[in-house]
Write an enzyme that holds these catalytic residues in place. Structure first.
Site, short mmCIF file in Angstrom:
data_model
loop_
_atom_site.label_atom_id
_atom_site.label_comp_id
_atom_site.label_asym_id
_atom_site.label_seq_id
_atom_site.Cartn_x
_atom_site.Cartn_y
_atom_site.Cartn_z
N ASN A 183 88.76 24.28 46.04
CA ASN A 183 87.99 24.60 46.97
C ASN A 183 88.28 23.88 48.14
O ASN A 183 88.60 22.78 47.93
CB ASN A 183 86.48 24.80 46.59
CG ASN A 183 85.94 26.15 46.46
OD1 ASN A 183 86.31 27.09 47.12
ND2 ASN A 183 84.85 26.62 45.46
N ALA A 237 93.95 17.71 35.87
CA ALA A 237 93.67 16.95 34.67
C ALA A 237 92.30 16.11 34.66
O ALA A 237 92.24 15.11 34.23
CB ALA A 237 94.84 16.30 34.10
N GLY A 238 91.42 16.63 35.51
CA GLY A 238 90.26 15.70 35.93
C GLY A 238 89.04 16.05 34.97
O GLY A 238 89.43 16.81 33.93
N ALA A 239 87.91 15.91 35.48
CA ALA A 239 86.80 16.10 34.39
C ALA A 239 86.53 17.48 34.28
O ALA A 239 86.25 17.93 33.10
CB ALA A 239 85.53 15.18 35.18
N ALA A 240 86.78 18.34 35.31
CA ALA A 240 86.47 19.65 35.09
C ALA A 240 87.62 20.40 34.26
O ALA A 240 87.19 21.09 33.40
CB ALA A 240 86.46 20.57 36.36
N ASP A 274 80.10 18.31 36.62
CA ASP A 274 81.61 18.19 37.07
C ASP A 274 82.12 18.72 36.06
O ASP A 274 83.14 19.50 36.40
CB ASP A 274 81.83 17.15 37.65
CG ASP A 274 81.27 16.65 39.05
OD1 ASP A 274 80.56 17.46 39.73
OD2 ASP A 274 80.91 15.54 39.32
N LYS A 292 72.22 19.07 45.48
CA LYS A 292 72.29 19.48 44.07
C LYS A 292 70.70 19.86 43.72
O LYS A 292 70.32 20.77 43.05
CB LYS A 292 72.82 18.40 43.20
CG LYS A 292 72.90 18.89 41.82
CD LYS A 292 74.42 19.93 41.68
CE LYS A 292 74.79 19.97 40.32
NZ LYS A 292 76.35 20.56 40.25
N TYR A 351 44.48 8.31 41.29
CA TYR A 351 44.78 7.07 41.10
C TYR A 351 43.44 6.29 40.38
O TYR A 351 43.14 6.86 39.41
CB TYR A 351 44.95 6.42 42.29
CG TYR A 351 45.84 5.12 42.32
CD1 TYR A 351 46.90 5.32 41.48
CD2 TYR A 351 45.43 3.97 42.89
CE1 TYR A 351 47.72 3.78 41.31
CE2 TYR A 351 46.12 2.80 43.00
CZ TYR A 351 47.18 2.91 42.05
OH TYR A 351 48.12 1.50 41.92
N GLU A 375 76.57 13.04 38.16
CA GLU A 375 77.14 14.01 39.12
C GLU A 375 78.52 13.31 39.93
O GLU A 375 78.12 11.94 40.15
CB GLU A 375 76.21 14.56 40.28
CG GLU A 375 76.49 15.62 41.34
CD GLU A 375 76.76 16.92 40.56
OE1 GLU A 375 77.52 17.71 41.41
OE2 GLU A 375 76.20 17.14 39.72
#
Length: 760
Positions: free
Chosen positions: A286, A195-198, A162, A94, A39, A136
């Site tokens: 899942n 039809a989502g993000a993945a 995702d 994560k 410092y 995320e």
């Protein structure tokens, strides 16, 4: 897949230090001078250098290895919009995966902002802190705009796992499945459920890799995305099909590939049967897939099946991607993660699955051999080659596409650096448990009257690590299970005073009497011993009614080991036993022996202990580099005592076992600092490598050393691992933690697996 109990999950996150990650200092900080450098006033110097050139932040701060995991909590796992605070445990998780798989440091940042434009501004404002951004659990369609805008406006990697994580891993699996089925990617018909993000990202990446856009049919909760639909947003409109079909069942007819990123049980056996020859089914909802593995494989023998689960072949797991993708991007200081880098990661994963699988990987899953084929189209998550393979491919693609600001100069040196960063060491316990689960054995727990033993047994059952047998007071055990709401059902409980027949007791007593009758034991004493749990449990292993025995939680080591020695005995080739501890350090596992048994061993006992230890270390798929320790180096001491005995032991080992990497006598600092040792003693058999296995000259030095290391260092200790017994017997430390009991159970299972292999 094991059922996760609510109370266990809450306790995991709450107990000890709440959460799953912490910040650790990386510089000395023990003196006033250290603090003055860390410092004020010393910190002013790097500040001034960074003011001159912002890129110096990579030189003087943690920026280059620091990723922000950012979420607004609007699409958390399968929980939906639960808010930023509720999403924080996921973001910490994560961060844990980033660290243990690729040594990437993480700050998780939960932002209370749903407006995509405002969230973009927040992320842009904090970006100078980080070397990369991992978005995320942000809901679609906002996630697409947020990522795309940030990628354009920031000069560091921005990645929405995702979307892209699943796309990259499933693309790798798709490439290999198509190769096995001899189909061309440009010819296949693909059905996407979800039809989502993945789902959107998978479809886009598949198109980038050669799938024709008109050959993709996407299905959401309302049916096929076709020209009759009037409720489609801008994202879904990209995937409108011209085919006149409305249902998933219609779409599945004659399809080559099914990609499921939706909900459980939407696919029937009939639908699978309607698919084209050699169908590829990736059912990744899942925890329950769109169709179960059992139903899908029963419907079609020519199917290649993958899920998101670890208990079936071909797990599509994002952890195969994001840690190593960021590792490669950070290491070349990439300005973005582009399409070429994603494709490079997918192709690297696909190629790795086709390469020879090292024995250590097969052993981690308790398989004799793993070969590219229908049940292995994607690498295993515990494969230590992932960090070098995927990270290098990503770094190379970044350089080729001109987004790398710090090119790799030597790929050999880079791969060595990656191996040193992580190797297999941080995943050793995972590997041990995974190996145990492949062939769980019958383990007798002598002290089942203890809550901690029962708590560990609950975990062992749930994870499929072992098949427990409980010894103790049946009434008390059942009371503890009920009182603590433990999920322990249908586990054998043997109460020595109630459950054991006279016939069984006398049968065991006769065996013990034959072993001990010329050593002072009468038959009546042998019968009496069968009321002792250590004697009885050991006898279960001796007679084959169990595979391994664990005791010692509540009694002295010497008192516990004596009955097992009388019943089981020691291996004839060695005629003595020894104890070993494994310390999990940041630089890798360190094996210490003998730490529990032999007070002042002879040269031959030291040599035998070394051989026992080497064999034990190899059970963990690690090649031992062994140093026999003393207070002198390589014959410097000319008198009598431990240096002489150690020197004799080393001479014997090197003559009789020339392939064993062993040397000594040497002082501990030379054992653990290979470069220092090589500079002074270049003839040593370990070369310039650090020793990973230490053999102590006597019990005092071994026991004192491991206890000091355990007390002072942030090390997890596993042991004592008992070596030299005729059959698998393991003695716990007194008052072991639940985690220590679980780890010892997994080791006992691996020991039993090795014993059964030898018998076969």
């Amino acid at each position: 897949m094991p059922k996760i109990r609510r109370i266990d999950a809450l306790n995991y996150h709450k107990k000890h230090r709440p959460g799953k990650i912490e910040v650790i200092p990386t510089k000395p900080h023990n003196t006033q001078y250290d603090l003055s450098l860390a410092y004020t006033p010393g910190v002013a110097q790097p500040c001034l250098e960074i003011e001159k050139d912002k890129d110096n932040a990579y030189k003087y701060t943690a920026k280059g290895n620091l990723v922000a995991v950012i979420s607004n909590g609007t699409a958390v796992l399968g929980l939906g919009d639960i808010g930023p605070e509720a999403g924080k445990p996921v973001m910490e998780g994560k961060g844990l995966l980033f660290k243990i798989f690729a040594d990437v440091d993480v700050f998780d940042i939960e932002v209370d902002e749903k407006d995509p434009d405002k969230l973009i501004e927040v992320v842009k404002a904090i970006a100078p802190t980080f070397g990369g951004i991992n978005l995320e659990d942000i809901k679609a369609p906002e996630c697409f705009k947020i990522e795309e805008t940030l990628r354009k406006q920031l000069n560091i990697p921005v990645f929405h796992d995702d979307q892209h994580g699943t796309a990259i891993i499933s693309a790798a699996a798709l490439l290999n499945a198509l190769e096995l089925n001899k189909k061309l990617i440009e010819d296949i018909q693909v059905v996407v459920s979800g039809a989502g993000a993945a789902a959107v990202s998978c479809a886009k990446l598949y198109i980038s890799m050669g799938v024709e856009p008109e050959n993709i049919v996407m299905v959401d909760s309302k049916g096929v995305i076709n020209r009759e639909r009037t409720d489609l947003n801008e994202i879904k409109q990209q995937f409108v099909t011209n085919r006149k079909i409305n249902t998933l069942e219609e779409a599945m007819k004659d399809a080559d590939v099914f990609l499921g990123l939706s909900v459980a049980d939407v696919v029937s056996k009939k639908m699978i049967k309607s698919m084209a020859k050699d169908p590829i089914v990736f059912a990744m909802a899942n925890p329950d897939p769109e169709i179960s593995y059992e139903d899908a494989t029963a419907a079609r023998k020519d199917i290649i099946m993958a899920t998101g689960r670890s208990d079936y072949p071909n797990q599509i797991n994002n952890v195969l991607g994001f840690p190593f993708i960021f590792r490669g991007a950070l290491d070349v200081r990439a300005t973005t993660i582009n399409e070429e880098m994603k494709i490079a990661a997918a192709k690297a994963l696909a190629k790795l699955a086709k390469e020879y699988v090292p024995e250590m990987v097969a052993k981690a899953y308790n398989m004799k051999n793993i070969v590219f084929g229908k049940d292995y189209i994607i690498p295993k998550p515990l494969d230590p080659r992932l960090i070098t393979t995927v990270s290098s491919a990503v770094a190379h693609a970044a350089m080729e596409t001109g987004v790398a600001r710090k090119p790799i100069k030597s790929w050999t040196a880079y791969e060595r650096e990656l191996t040193e960063r992580l190797g297999i060491d941080n995943r050793l316990i995972m590997g041990i448990r995974t190996k145990a689960k492949q062939d769980p054995k019958r383990i007798v727990f002598a002290e089942a009257n203890s809550f901690r033993i029962l708590k560990a047994v609950q975990f062992v059952i749930r994870e499929g690590i072992a098949k427990p047998i409980l010894l103790g007071n049946k009434e008390k055990i059942q009371e503890l299970i009920k009182e603590n709401q433990l999920d322990i059902d249908n586990v054998p409980i043997i109460d020595l005073y109630e459950s054991v027949s006279d016939e069984k007791r006398h049968h065991f007593a006769k065996i013990l009497y034959e072993k001990r009758k010329r050593k002072g034991m009468t038959y009546n004493e042998a019968v009496e011993k069968m009321y002792n749990r250590d004697y009885y449990g050991s006898m279960m292993v001796e007679t084959g009614e169990a595979d391994a025995f664990i005791s010692g939680f509540s009694r002295k080591y010497s008192s516990t080991i004596r009955p097992t020695l009388q019943v089981i005995g020691v291996k004839k080739d060695f005629n003595h036993i020894a104890g070993m501890y494994m310390l999990l350090t940041k630089s890798g596992p360190l094996f210490l022996a003998d730490t529990t048994v032999n007070m002042n061993p002879s040269a031959q006992t030291l040599a035998d202990t070394t051989l026992l230890t080497a064999a034990e270390v190899r059970k963990f798929n690690i090649e031992p580099r062994i140093a026999l320790l003393s207070y002198s180096n390589f014959g410097a001491y000319k008198g009598e005592g431990s240096p002489v005995r150690v020197k004799e032991a080393v001479q014997y080992l090197q003559e009789q076992y020339p392939d064993l990497i062993v040397d000594g006598e040497m002082q501990a600092n030379y054992a653990l600092n290979g470069k220092l040792r090589y500079s002074r003693y270049p003839f040593n058999k370990l070369g310039d490598q650090d020793a990973n296995t230490l053999i102590f000259p006597n019990l005092s030095s071994g026991n004192i050393t491991y206890k000091i290391l355990q007390a002072l260092g942030p090390y997890e200790a596993i042991g004592p691992i008992l070596m030299g017994m005729n059959k698998p017997i393991h003695i716990l430390q007194r008052d072991s933690t639940v985690r220590e009991i679980i780890n010892m159970t997994a080791i006992a299972v691996i020991d039993a697996q090795a014993s059964s292999t030898l018998e076969d």
